[in-house]
Structures are given as C-alpha cells and as structure tokens.
Write a protein that holds these residues in place. Structure first.
Motif, PDB file in Angstrom:
ATOM      1  N   TYR A  32       0.835  -1.197   0.000  1.00 51.87           N
ATOM      2  CA  TYR A  32       0.000   0.000   0.000  1.00 51.87           C
ATOM      3  C   TYR A  32       0.874   1.253   0.000  1.00 51.87           C
ATOM      4  O   TYR A  32       1.697   1.457   0.887  1.00 51.87           O
ATOM      5  CB  TYR A  32      -0.938  -0.002   1.216  1.00 51.87           C
ATOM      6  N   ASN A  33       0.665   2.098  -1.012  1.00 53.70           N
ATOM      7  CA  ASN A  33       1.457   3.312  -1.193  1.00 53.70           C
ATOM      8  C   ASN A  33       1.021   4.388  -0.201  1.00 53.70           C
ATOM      9  O   ASN A  33      -0.105   4.868  -0.259  1.00 53.70           O
ATOM     10  CB  ASN A  33       1.249   3.821  -2.626  1.00 53.70           C
ATOM     11  N   ILE A  34       1.901   4.750   0.709  1.00 53.54           N
ATOM     12  CA  ILE A  34       1.588   5.789   1.687  1.00 53.54           C
ATOM     13  C   ILE A  34       1.980   7.152   1.133  1.00 53.54           C
ATOM     14  O   ILE A  34       1.217   8.098   1.186  1.00 53.54           O
ATOM     15  CB  ILE A  34       2.306   5.510   3.026  1.00 53.54           C
ATOM     16  N   THR A  35       3.185   7.240   0.591  1.00 54.91           N
ATOM     17  CA  THR A  35       3.621   8.464  -0.085  1.00 54.91           C
ATOM     18  C   THR A  35       4.287   8.061  -1.397  1.00 54.91           C
ATOM     19  O   THR A  35       4.987   7.052  -1.464  1.00 54.91           O
ATOM     20  CB  THR A  35       4.635   9.274   0.748  1.00 54.91           C
ATOM     21  N   ALA A  36       4.040   8.844  -2.412  1.00 52.07           N
ATOM     22  CA  ALA A  36       4.605   8.552  -3.731  1.00 52.07           C
ATOM     23  C   ALA A  36       6.048   9.033  -3.835  1.00 52.07           C
ATOM     24  O   ALA A  36       6.745   8.691  -4.777  1.00 52.07           O
ATOM     25  CB  ALA A  36       3.757   9.204  -4.817  1.00 52.07           C
ATOM     26  N   GLY A  37       6.473   9.814  -2.877  1.00 59.06           N
ATOM     27  CA  GLY A  37       7.820  10.399  -2.940  1.00 59.06           C
ATOM     28  C   GLY A  37       7.716  11.800  -3.504  1.00 59.06           C
ATOM     29  O   GLY A  37       7.202  11.991  -4.603  1.00 59.06           O
ATOM     30  N   LYS A  38       8.161  12.760  -2.740  1.00 60.27           N
ATOM     31  CA  LYS A  38       8.061  14.155  -3.170  1.00 60.27           C
ATOM     32  C   LYS A  38       8.930  14.415  -4.390  1.00 60.27           C
ATOM     33  O   LYS A  38      10.031  13.881  -4.504  1.00 60.27           O
ATOM     34  CB  LYS A  38       8.512  15.084  -2.037  1.00 60.27           C
ATOM     35  N   ILE A  39       8.421  15.262  -5.289  1.00 60.37           N
ATOM     36  CA  ILE A  39       9.225  15.670  -6.441  1.00 60.37           C
ATOM     37  C   ILE A  39      10.279  16.640  -5.921  1.00 60.37           C
ATOM     38  O   ILE A  39       9.970  17.596  -5.209  1.00 60.37           O
ATOM     39  CB  ILE A  39       8.354  16.331  -7.527  1.00 60.37           C
ATOM     40  N   ARG A  45      12.334  12.069  -7.778  1.00 61.70           N
ATOM     41  CA  ARG A  45      11.418  11.848  -6.653  1.00 61.70           C
ATOM     42  C   ARG A  45      12.182  11.352  -5.440  1.00 61.70           C
ATOM     43  O   ARG A  45      13.161  10.631  -5.562  1.00 61.70           O
ATOM     44  CB  ARG A  45      10.355  10.810  -7.014  1.00 61.70           C
ATOM     45  N   GLY A  46      11.670  11.707  -4.274  1.00 61.56           N
ATOM     46  CA  GLY A  46      12.222  11.211  -3.018  1.00 61.56           C
ATOM     47  C   GLY A  46      11.785   9.769  -2.804  1.00 61.56           C
ATOM     48  O   GLY A  46      11.063   9.187  -3.611  1.00 61.56           O
ATOM     49  N   LYS A  47      12.191   9.218  -1.684  1.00 64.57           N
ATOM     50  CA  LYS A  47      11.879   7.824  -1.362  1.00 64.57           C
ATOM     51  C   LYS A  47      10.391   7.631  -1.103  1.00 64.57           C
ATOM     52  O   LYS A  47       9.771   8.393  -0.371  1.00 64.57           O
ATOM     53  CB  LYS A  47      12.675   7.393  -0.126  1.00 64.57           C
ATOM     54  N   ARG A  48       9.830   6.590  -1.721  1.00 63.57           N
ATOM     55  CA  ARG A  48       8.430   6.239  -1.490  1.00 63.57           C
ATOM     56  C   ARG A  48       8.313   5.486  -0.175  1.00 63.57           C
ATOM     57  O   ARG A  48       9.238   4.806   0.237  1.00 63.57           O
ATOM     58  CB  ARG A  48       7.911   5.330  -2.612  1.00 63.57           C
ATOM     59  N   GLU A  49       7.160   5.603   0.444  1.00 64.16           N
ATOM     60  CA  GLU A  49       6.871   4.837   1.657  1.00 64.16           C
ATOM     61  C   GLU A  49       5.729   3.885   1.340  1.00 64.16           C
ATOM     62  O   GLU A  49       4.668   4.314   0.883  1.00 64.16           O
ATOM     63  CB  GLU A  49       6.500   5.758   2.816  1.00 64.16           C
ATOM     64  N   ILE A  50       5.960   2.612   1.582  1.00 63.07           N
ATOM     65  CA  ILE A  50       4.980   1.585   1.242  1.00 63.07           C
ATOM     66  C   ILE A  50       4.779   0.666   2.435  1.00 63.07           C
ATOM     67  O   ILE A  50       5.728   0.079   2.946  1.00 63.07           O
ATOM     68  CB  ILE A  50       5.457   0.763   0.022  1.00 63.07           C
ATOM     69  N   ALA A  51       3.516   0.548   2.861  1.00 63.35           N
ATOM     70  CA  ALA A  51       3.169  -0.385   3.936  1.00 63.35           C
ATOM     71  C   ALA A  51       3.005  -1.765   3.319  1.00 63.35           C
ATOM     72  O   ALA A  51       2.480  -1.905   2.209  1.00 63.35           O
ATOM     73  CB  ALA A  51       1.878   0.043   4.614  1.00 63.35           C
ATOM     74  N   ILE A  60     -13.308   1.180   4.573  1.00 61.18           N
ATOM     75  CA  ILE A  60     -12.633   1.992   5.593  1.00 61.18           C
ATOM     76  C   ILE A  60     -11.282   1.362   5.925  1.00 61.18           C
ATOM     77  O   ILE A  60     -11.205   0.191   6.283  1.00 61.18           O
ATOM     78  CB  ILE A  60     -13.492   2.110   6.867  1.00 61.18           C
ATOM     79  N   LYS A  61     -10.231   2.150   5.809  1.00 62.07           N
ATOM     80  CA  LYS A  61      -8.884   1.684   6.153  1.00 62.07           C
ATOM     81  C   LYS A  61      -8.787   1.611   7.667  1.00 62.07           C
ATOM     82  O   LYS A  61      -9.003   2.603   8.355  1.00 62.07           O
ATOM     83  CB  LYS A  61      -7.840   2.631   5.579  1.00 62.07           C
ATOM     84  N   LEU A  62      -8.455   0.406   8.171  1.00 65.06           N
ATOM     85  CA  LEU A  62      -8.447   0.203   9.623  1.00 65.06           C
ATOM     86  C   LEU A  62      -7.061   0.059  10.237  1.00 65.06           C
ATOM     87  O   LEU A  62      -6.844   0.481  11.364  1.00 65.06           O
ATOM     88  CB  LEU A  62      -9.279  -1.029   9.975  1.00 65.06           C
ATOM     89  N   ALA A  63      -6.141  -0.595   9.530  1.00 62.02           N
ATOM     90  CA  ALA A  63      -4.826  -0.845  10.136  1.00 62.02           C
ATOM     91  C   ALA A  63      -3.792  -1.145   9.065  1.00 62.02           C
ATOM     92  O   ALA A  63      -4.124  -1.624   7.986  1.00 62.02           O
ATOM     93  CB  ALA A  63      -4.910  -2.030  11.099  1.00 62.02           C
ATOM     94  N   VAL A  64      -2.535  -0.871   9.397  1.00 64.40           N
ATOM     95  CA  VAL A  64      -1.428  -1.306   8.555  1.00 64.40           C
ATOM     96  C   VAL A  64      -0.686  -2.414   9.295  1.00 64.40           C
ATOM     97  O   VAL A  64      -0.704  -2.481  10.524  1.00 64.40           O
ATOM     98  CB  VAL A  64      -0.432  -0.178   8.198  1.00 64.40           C
ATOM     99  N   VAL A  65      -0.072  -3.289   8.509  1.00 65.64           N
ATOM    100  CA  VAL A  65       0.764  -4.348   9.058  1.00 65.64           C
ATOM    101  C   VAL A  65       2.133  -4.203   8.414  1.00 65.64           C
ATOM    102  O   VAL A  65       2.251  -4.240   7.186  1.00 65.64           O
ATOM    103  CB  VAL A  65       0.197  -5.754   8.751  1.00 65.64           C
ATOM    104  N   GLU A  66       3.139  -4.018   9.241  1.00 65.48           N
ATOM    105  CA  GLU A  66       4.520  -3.948   8.750  1.00 65.48           C
ATOM    106  C   GLU A  66       5.142  -5.320   8.955  1.00 65.48           C
ATOM    107  O   GLU A  66       5.222  -5.812  10.082  1.00 65.48           O
ATOM    108  CB  GLU A  66       5.301  -2.864   9.496  1.00 65.48           C
ATOM    109  N   MET A  79       8.564   0.896  14.867  1.00 59.64           N
ATOM    110  CA  MET A  79       8.671   2.336  14.579  1.00 59.64           C
ATOM    111  C   MET A  79       8.107   2.663  13.198  1.00 59.64           C
ATOM    112  O   MET A  79       7.413   3.666  13.024  1.00 59.64           O
ATOM    113  CB  MET A  79      10.125   2.821  14.698  1.00 59.64           C
ATOM    114  N   GLN A  80       8.386   1.808  12.235  1.00 60.44           N
ATOM    115  CA  GLN A  80       7.883   1.998  10.883  1.00 60.44           C
ATOM    116  C   GLN A  80       6.351   1.902  10.878  1.00 60.44           C
ATOM    117  O   GLN A  80       5.666   2.715  10.266  1.00 60.44           O
ATOM    118  CB  GLN A  80       8.493   0.932   9.977  1.00 60.44           C
ATOM    119  N   ALA A  81       5.807   0.912  11.571  1.00 61.37           N
ATOM    120  CA  ALA A  81       4.356   0.733  11.652  1.00 61.37           C
ATOM    121  C   ALA A  81       3.697   1.958  12.285  1.00 61.37           C
ATOM    122  O   ALA A  81       2.663   2.440  11.809  1.00 61.37           O
ATOM    123  CB  ALA A  81       4.029  -0.529  12.448  1.00 61.37           C
TER     124      ALA A  81
END
Length: 120
Positions: A32-39, A45-51, A60-66, A79-81
């Motif tokens: 799941y793409n949390i951030t696409a990475g800032k231009i 682009r900066g580093k993407r964050e993916i759960a 409804i989004k309820l939880a992420v699992v790292e 910490m990542q979660a």
C-alpha cells in the motif's frame, strides 16, 4: 526465511484465518502506497513509503501491518508501523515477523504482543 517468504508462508495465512479477504467487505491491500515520494529539485522523486499490508473493511482503512523477516525480532517493524499509522491517521497498527504479532493502539498508546490480528 526472507521477508517475502515470511509474508507468503506465515503472515498471509494468519490474516486469512482471522477473516481478512474472506469475510464479505474485507480486503487486504498489499504494498500500500503511503507516499509517492516528493518531487525534488531536478525532477527526481524522493523515497516512497509503502506499507506491506493495509486492512480495509467496508471501504474503511483500519490498520497497517509492517512485515519483517522471520529471522528478525518482531519489534524491528514497530517504529515503521507507528510512522505509517500516524501518517494515515489510523488507530491500529501491527508489526509481525510471522512468528509473533505486535499490536499498537495509536489512540491509547497501548501496545504489546497479541495472538492474532483483529477480525473484520
């Protein structure tokens, strides 16, 4: 066992056993793409964050699992979660190495090992 194997052989079956992707209206979104990475300057682009997983019920989004490799301690992904849950304004987040599941309630600050993921 690497992270991909841990996910396929240990975490996916646990999520399914808890009803995720089985109970009507529940979904498990992977990568799941949390951030696409800032231009950045120069157009890169900066580093993407993916759960690793997003648990969704009735849209409804309820939880992420790292997920982490079974060779690592369950706490390695905490910490990542927490960071992902904070960015997505989620109340619950998990870290799992397939052998153990660590649950964090972002609202109360309660956290610790649990036997299963919550059910949809």
């Amino acid at each position: 066992m690497n992270e991909a194997e841990t996910r396929a052989e240990l975490i996916d079956p646990k999520l399914k056993a808890c009803g995720w992707g089985v109970v009507e209206g529940s979904k498990v979104l992977r990568e799941y793409n949390i951030t696409a990475g800032k231009i950045q300057t120069g157009g890169g682009r900066g580093k993407r964050e993916i759960a690793d997983y997003m648990l969704v019920y009735k849209g409804i989004k309820l939880a992420v699992v790292e997920a982490k490799s079974a060779a690592l301690e369950v706490g390695e992904g905490v910490m990542q979660a927490k960071k992902y849950a904070e960015k997505l304004k989620l109340q619950t987040t998990y870290s799992s190495n397939g052998e153990a599941i660590y649950q964090i309630c972002m609202k109360t600050g309660e956290e610790g090992l649990v036997t299963d993921f919550f059910k949809p």
